[in-house]
Design an enzyme around this catalytic site. Structure first.
Site, PDB file in Angstrom:
ATOM      1  N   SER A  29       0.811  -1.217   0.000  1.00 33.78           N
ATOM      2  CA  SER A  29       0.000   0.000   0.000  1.00 33.78           C
ATOM      3  C   SER A  29       0.851   1.278   0.000  1.00 33.78           C
ATOM      4  O   SER A  29       0.437   2.295  -0.571  1.00 33.78           O
ATOM      5  CB  SER A  29      -0.950  -0.008   1.204  1.00 33.78           C
ATOM      6  OG  SER A  29      -0.228  -0.168   2.405  1.00 33.78           O
ATOM      7  N   ASP A  82      10.546   0.929  -2.142  1.00 33.23           N
ATOM      8  CA  ASP A  82       9.657  -0.146  -1.707  1.00 33.23           C
ATOM      9  C   ASP A  82       9.295   0.044  -0.239  1.00 33.23           C
ATOM     10  O   ASP A  82      10.025   0.707   0.514  1.00 33.23           O
ATOM     11  CB  ASP A  82      10.360  -1.508  -1.908  1.00 33.23           C
ATOM     12  CG  ASP A  82       9.381  -2.675  -2.017  1.00 33.23           C
ATOM     13  OD1 ASP A  82       8.180  -2.487  -1.732  1.00 33.23           O
ATOM     14  OD2 ASP A  82       9.831  -3.775  -2.385  1.00 33.23           O
ATOM     15  N   GLY A  83       8.183  -0.537   0.150  1.00 34.37           N
ATOM     16  CA  GLY A  83       7.778  -0.538   1.551  1.00 34.37           C
ATOM     17  C   GLY A  83       8.476  -1.659   2.299  1.00 34.37           C
ATOM     18  O   GLY A  83       9.341  -2.355   1.759  1.00 34.37           O
ATOM     19  N   ALA A  84       8.106  -1.826   3.553  1.00 40.06           N
ATOM     20  CA  ALA A  84       8.660  -2.918   4.368  1.00 40.06           C
ATOM     21  C   ALA A  84       7.682  -3.216   5.488  1.00 40.06           C
ATOM     22  O   ALA A  84       6.851  -2.376   5.851  1.00 40.06           O
ATOM     23  CB  ALA A  84      10.021  -2.535   4.935  1.00 40.06           C
ATOM     24  N   ASP A  85       7.795  -4.418   6.023  1.00 40.32           N
ATOM     25  CA  ASP A  85       6.971  -4.790   7.174  1.00 40.32           C
ATOM     26  C   ASP A  85       7.677  -4.434   8.480  1.00 40.32           C
ATOM     27  O   ASP A  85       7.027  -4.106   9.468  1.00 40.32           O
ATOM     28  CB  ASP A  85       6.641  -6.280   7.107  1.00 40.32           C
ATOM     29  CG  ASP A  85       5.875  -6.599   5.830  1.00 40.32           C
ATOM     30  OD1 ASP A  85       4.792  -6.022   5.649  1.00 40.32           O
ATOM     31  OD2 ASP A  85       6.382  -7.366   4.996  1.00 40.32           O
ATOM     32  N   GLU A 104      10.722  -8.722  -5.119  1.00 36.62           N
ATOM     33  CA  GLU A 104      11.234  -7.515  -4.435  1.00 36.62           C
ATOM     34  C   GLU A 104      12.729  -7.644  -4.168  1.00 36.62           C
ATOM     35  O   GLU A 104      13.488  -6.686  -4.334  1.00 36.62           O
ATOM     36  CB  GLU A 104      10.478  -7.300  -3.127  1.00 36.62           C
ATOM     37  CG  GLU A 104       9.045  -6.837  -3.337  1.00 36.62           C
ATOM     38  CD  GLU A 104       8.228  -6.791  -2.065  1.00 36.62           C
ATOM     39  OE1 GLU A 104       7.242  -6.044  -2.034  1.00 36.62           O
ATOM     40  OE2 GLU A 104       8.560  -7.504  -1.099  1.00 36.62           O
TER      41      GLU A 104
HETATM   42  C1  5RP Z   1       5.152  -6.814  -0.040  1.00 30.51           C
HETATM   43  C2  5RP Z   1       5.968  -6.095   0.962  1.00 30.51           C
HETATM   44  C3  5RP Z   1       5.490  -4.744   1.362  1.00 30.51           C
HETATM   45  O1  5RP Z   1       6.475  -3.824   1.049  1.00 30.51           O
HETATM   46  C4  5RP Z   1       5.225  -4.721   2.819  1.00 30.51           C
HETATM   47  O2  5RP Z   1       4.283  -5.750   3.108  1.00 30.51           O
HETATM   48  C5  5RP Z   1       4.697  -3.373   3.301  1.00 30.51           C
HETATM   49  O3  5RP Z   1       3.421  -3.160   2.771  1.00 30.51           O
HETATM   50  P1  5RP Z   1       2.549  -1.889   3.183  1.00 30.51           P
HETATM   51  O4  5RP Z   1       3.200  -0.696   2.585  1.00 30.51           O
HETATM   52  O5  5RP Z   1       1.185  -2.178   2.606  1.00 30.51           O
HETATM   53  O6  5RP Z   1       2.526  -1.842   4.704  1.00 30.51           O
HETATM   54  O7  5RP Z   1       6.989  -6.543   1.434  1.00 30.51           O
HETATM   55  O8  5RP Z   1       5.653  -8.126  -0.250  1.00 30.51           O
END
Ligand code: 5RP
Length: 236
Positions: A29, A82-85, A104
């Site tokens: 997102s 890119d995003g991350a968890d 990714e």
């Molecule tokens: C997808 C990922 C995303 O970058 C991660 O899940 C973060 O997502 P979001 O921005 O929706 O919190 O690793 O595989």
């Protein structure tokens, strides 16, 4: 994370984009907001060429008219956003909450710079509260699951391994046609050791531990966007 914070991080990353760049486009997102902003700039005449980290991002970018390529045609990228968890202070990441970890990681590794966009809730002292995604081939799943559990134990961590399902209860398949085991570890004291041990398990395609890939991060807080690392830094 609120959409406003996600957008603040995405906007900070947009400022890094220069004409002519070869960009990797993340998944999730937060990355989606970055791609929206990039699409608006492309519509105003910005020239870039991009590689997506998932079918979802590919479809979004194409719908916005962003010129797309592949790593076969464009094997070296200038910058991936890119995003991350989870992100720690050493820019080690857990990724794969959106099931796109394999592409990714390939795209990030092909990029001179990888800049993470996230809110402060993703910044952790120790990785592992977010379940670690581990992408595995469907063949031999139970044998691979046991070997993954042994690798996790050998690294000093422990926790349940859960095969990821879709909301309808069917097993989730990644863009590459693989399964994901989510490792509920709570904390990962030695991410490098765990990543190395997981990489040795036949049947493991990739883990969601991204180590030595992110060169900087924009961490959005209500009071402003914090920069982790060096936004100009490049990997060799
Ligand atoms: C997808 C990922 C995303 O970058 C991660 O899940 C973060 O997502 P979001 O921005 O929706 O919190 O690793 O595989």
């Amino acid at each position: 994370m609120s959409d406003a914070l996600k957008k603040a991080a995405a906007d900070a990353a947009l400022a890094l984009v220069a004409p002519g760049m070869r960009l990797g486009l993340g998944t999730g997102s937060t990355a989606k907001l970055f791609v929206d902003g990039l699409g608006a700039r492309v519509a105003q005449g910005l020239q870039v060429i991009c590689v997506a980290t998932s079918e979802a991002t590919q479809a979004q970018a194409e719908s916005l008219g962003i010129p797309m390529s592949t790593l076969d045609l464009t094997p070296e990228l200038d910058l991936t956003i890119d995003g991350a968890d989870e992100v720690d202070a050493e820019l080690r990441l857990i990724k794969g909450g959106g099931a796109a970890l394999l592409r990714e990681k390939i795209v990030a590794a092909a990029s001179r710079r990888m800049v993470v966009i996230a809110d402060a809730g993703k910044l952790v002292g120790t990785l592992g509260r977010f379940p670690l995604p581990i992408e595995v081939v469907p063949f031999g799943l139970e044998a691979t699951r046991r070997a993954v559990a042994a690798a996790i134990a050998a690294s000093g961590a422990n926790g349940e391994l859960v095969l990821r399902k879709r909301p309808d209860g069917t097993t989730l398949l990644t863009d590459g046609g693989h399964f994901i085991l989510d490792a509920h570890l709570g904390s990962i004291a030695d991410p490098e050791r765990l990543a190395a041990l997981l990489n040795q398990v036949p049947g493991v395609v990739e883990s969601g531990l991204f180590i030595g890939l992110a060169t900087a991060a924009f961490i959005a807080r209500p009071e402003g966007v914090q920069i982790l690392g060096d936004i100009a830094a490049q990997r060799d």
